[in-house]
Design an enzyme around this catalytic site. Structure first.
Site, PDB file in Angstrom:
ATOM      1  N   GLY A  31       6.157   6.382 -25.682  1.00  0.00           N
ATOM      2  CA  GLY A  31       6.432   6.942 -26.996  1.00  0.00           C
ATOM      3  C   GLY A  31       5.756   6.145 -28.093  1.00  0.00           C
ATOM      4  N   GLY A  33       6.074   5.038 -32.359  1.00  0.00           N
ATOM      5  CA  GLY A  33       6.979   4.899 -33.489  1.00  0.00           C
ATOM      6  C   GLY A  33       6.225   4.457 -34.715  1.00  0.00           C
ATOM      7  N   TYR A  35       6.147   1.609 -36.096  1.00  0.00           N
ATOM      8  CA  TYR A  35       5.595   0.261 -36.053  1.00  0.00           C
ATOM      9  C   TYR A  35       4.753  -0.015 -34.813  1.00  0.00           C
ATOM     10  CZ  TYR A  35       8.823  -0.535 -39.882  1.00  0.00           C
ATOM     11  OH  TYR A  35       9.483  -0.452 -41.083  1.00  0.00           O
ATOM     12  N   LYS A  53       7.203  -2.948 -25.525  1.00  0.00           N
ATOM     13  CA  LYS A  53       7.144  -2.448 -26.895  1.00  0.00           C
ATOM     14  C   LYS A  53       6.089  -3.234 -27.673  1.00  0.00           C
ATOM     15  CE  LYS A  53      10.267  -1.342 -30.762  1.00  0.00           C
ATOM     16  NZ  LYS A  53      11.664  -1.401 -31.219  1.00  0.00           N
ATOM     17  N   ASP A 144      20.976   2.287 -37.202  1.00  0.00           N
ATOM     18  CA  ASP A 144      20.006   3.343 -36.886  1.00  0.00           C
ATOM     19  C   ASP A 144      20.388   4.070 -35.603  1.00  0.00           C
ATOM     20  OD1 ASP A 144      17.792   4.899 -37.442  1.00  0.00           O
ATOM     21  OD2 ASP A 144      16.364   3.536 -36.480  1.00  0.00           O
TER      22      ASP A 144
END
Length: 354
Positions: A31, A33, A35, A53, A144
């Site tokens: 995925g 995002g 950032y 990540k 979040d």
């Protein structure tokens, strides 16, 4: 996070990106995002599948930006089954790599494929509340909670993405630019100093979304989402929220005739009474009257729920699904021109797992 906290103090396991390539193989993109990018990878020593990540930062961030530092600092403190676990750390020019445990997918992806049953939703939300209770007891607000940030494998839940999290013990100024506006609590819109109850509100919104397959507070803008709160939960007034009319954003956001609370009417048509009562208590306008995550776990709706037994049954049912084994070869190209060739065996699902 004080000014003396530096990236070099984060971990004794930190690696340069060349060392990252020696230890991990990147298999595919999971995925994207705001950032950076999340990859699926494999630890070549242990053969463990991991999530990697990749977070970008600019040269003006003094090595690494504050949001990334915050996430790393908090993740390294976590020792909770319902919070994604930190495994390793690597860094390079303008990039940081956080290596975490791998989960199959997030709830947003699952929602696009299926509607969850009430029992499945109960199992999911109970685990989310367990994770939030752990965070809140440490004085940490996630800020979040949304389907994208709840990962699962066979409905075993892990809360992820703590880049927006705040440690209340550090007495830092609070920003109102938290949460996706469709999951944002009313006190944030209105400018009140908030607490861990913002996570409970977002979880209540998620609860409804998992069952109905849509977010009733969805709006194209902040104001549109706030109007949806008023539509379903009624207008905040001194009668239902003492002191609300003195909040700094009240007069600019609320300037129409008071609306009644119709949430119960909507939910009673579709859900059992105990569940309606729980969601109603999670979506109470006044945060001082809203249920806490810890008290929500003790709500009668969850009485008799055996999470371990439920997860075992779900996993056993998935094993009955017909599968076929398939081998595939994939080449991953690193940005410096080097390549990694991956040969993997995967299980191809013949039908949905829920």
């Amino acid at each position: 996070m004080n000014q003396q906290f530096t990236f070099q103090r984060i971990s004794s396991l930190q690696m340069q990106t060349n060392e990252l390539k020696k230890k991990y193989i990147l298999q595919k993109v999971l995925g994207y995002g705001q950032y950076g990018t999340v990859y699926q990878g494999v630890n070549m020593c242990t053969r463990e599948t991991v999530a990697i990540k990749e977070l970008r930062h600019s040269n003006t961030d003094q090595g690494i930006n504050v949001q990334v530092l915050r996430e790393i600092e908090i993740l390294k403190l976590m020792k909770c089954q319902q919070i994604i676990s930190f495994k390793d750390l690597a860094y390079g020019q303008n990039k940081v790599y956080i290596i975490m445990e791998y989960m199959e997918e997030d709830l947003l992806t699952a929602l696009k494929r299926d509607t969850f049953s009430e029992q499945e939703t109960k199992v999911i939300i109970f685990q989310v509340l367990q994770g939030l209770t752990y965070l809140h007891q440490l004085g940490i607000i996630h800020r979040d909670i949304k389907p994208n940030n709840i990962l699962h494998t066979n409905l075993e839940i892990k809360i992820c993405d703590l880049g927006m999290a705040q440690n209340l013990n550090k007495l830092k100024p609070q920003t109102t630019r938290i949460q996706n506006h469709s999951y944002r609590a009313p006190e944030v819109f209105l400018g009140q100093k908030y607490c861990s109850k913002v996570d409970v509100w977002a979880t209540g919104v998620l609860f409804i979304q998992l069952i109905l397959k849509y977010n009733i507070f969805q709006g194209q803008s902040d104001i549109a989402s706030f109007k949806q709160i008023i539509k379903f939960c009624g207008t905040p007034t001194e009668e239902n929220w003492q002191g609300v009319t003195s909040l700094r954003n009240y007069s600019s956001l609320i300037n129409e005739e008071p609306q009644p609370r119709i949430l119960l009417t909507l939910l009673n048509k579709k859900l059992p009474p105990l569940l309606v009562n729980l969601i109603d208590s999670m979506l109470t306008l006044d945060p001082s009257q809203r249920i806490s995550a810890q008290d929500a776990l003790l709500h009668p709706y969850f009485h008799g729920l055996n999470i371990e037994k439920c997860l075992h049954k779900i996993q056993a049912n998935r094993k009955k699904i017909n599968t076929e084994q398939q081998t595939y070869t994939e080449v991953f190209n690193y940005s410096d021109g080097s390549k990694a060739i991956i040969v993997s065996k995967i299980l191809k699902k013949s039908k949905n797992c829920f």
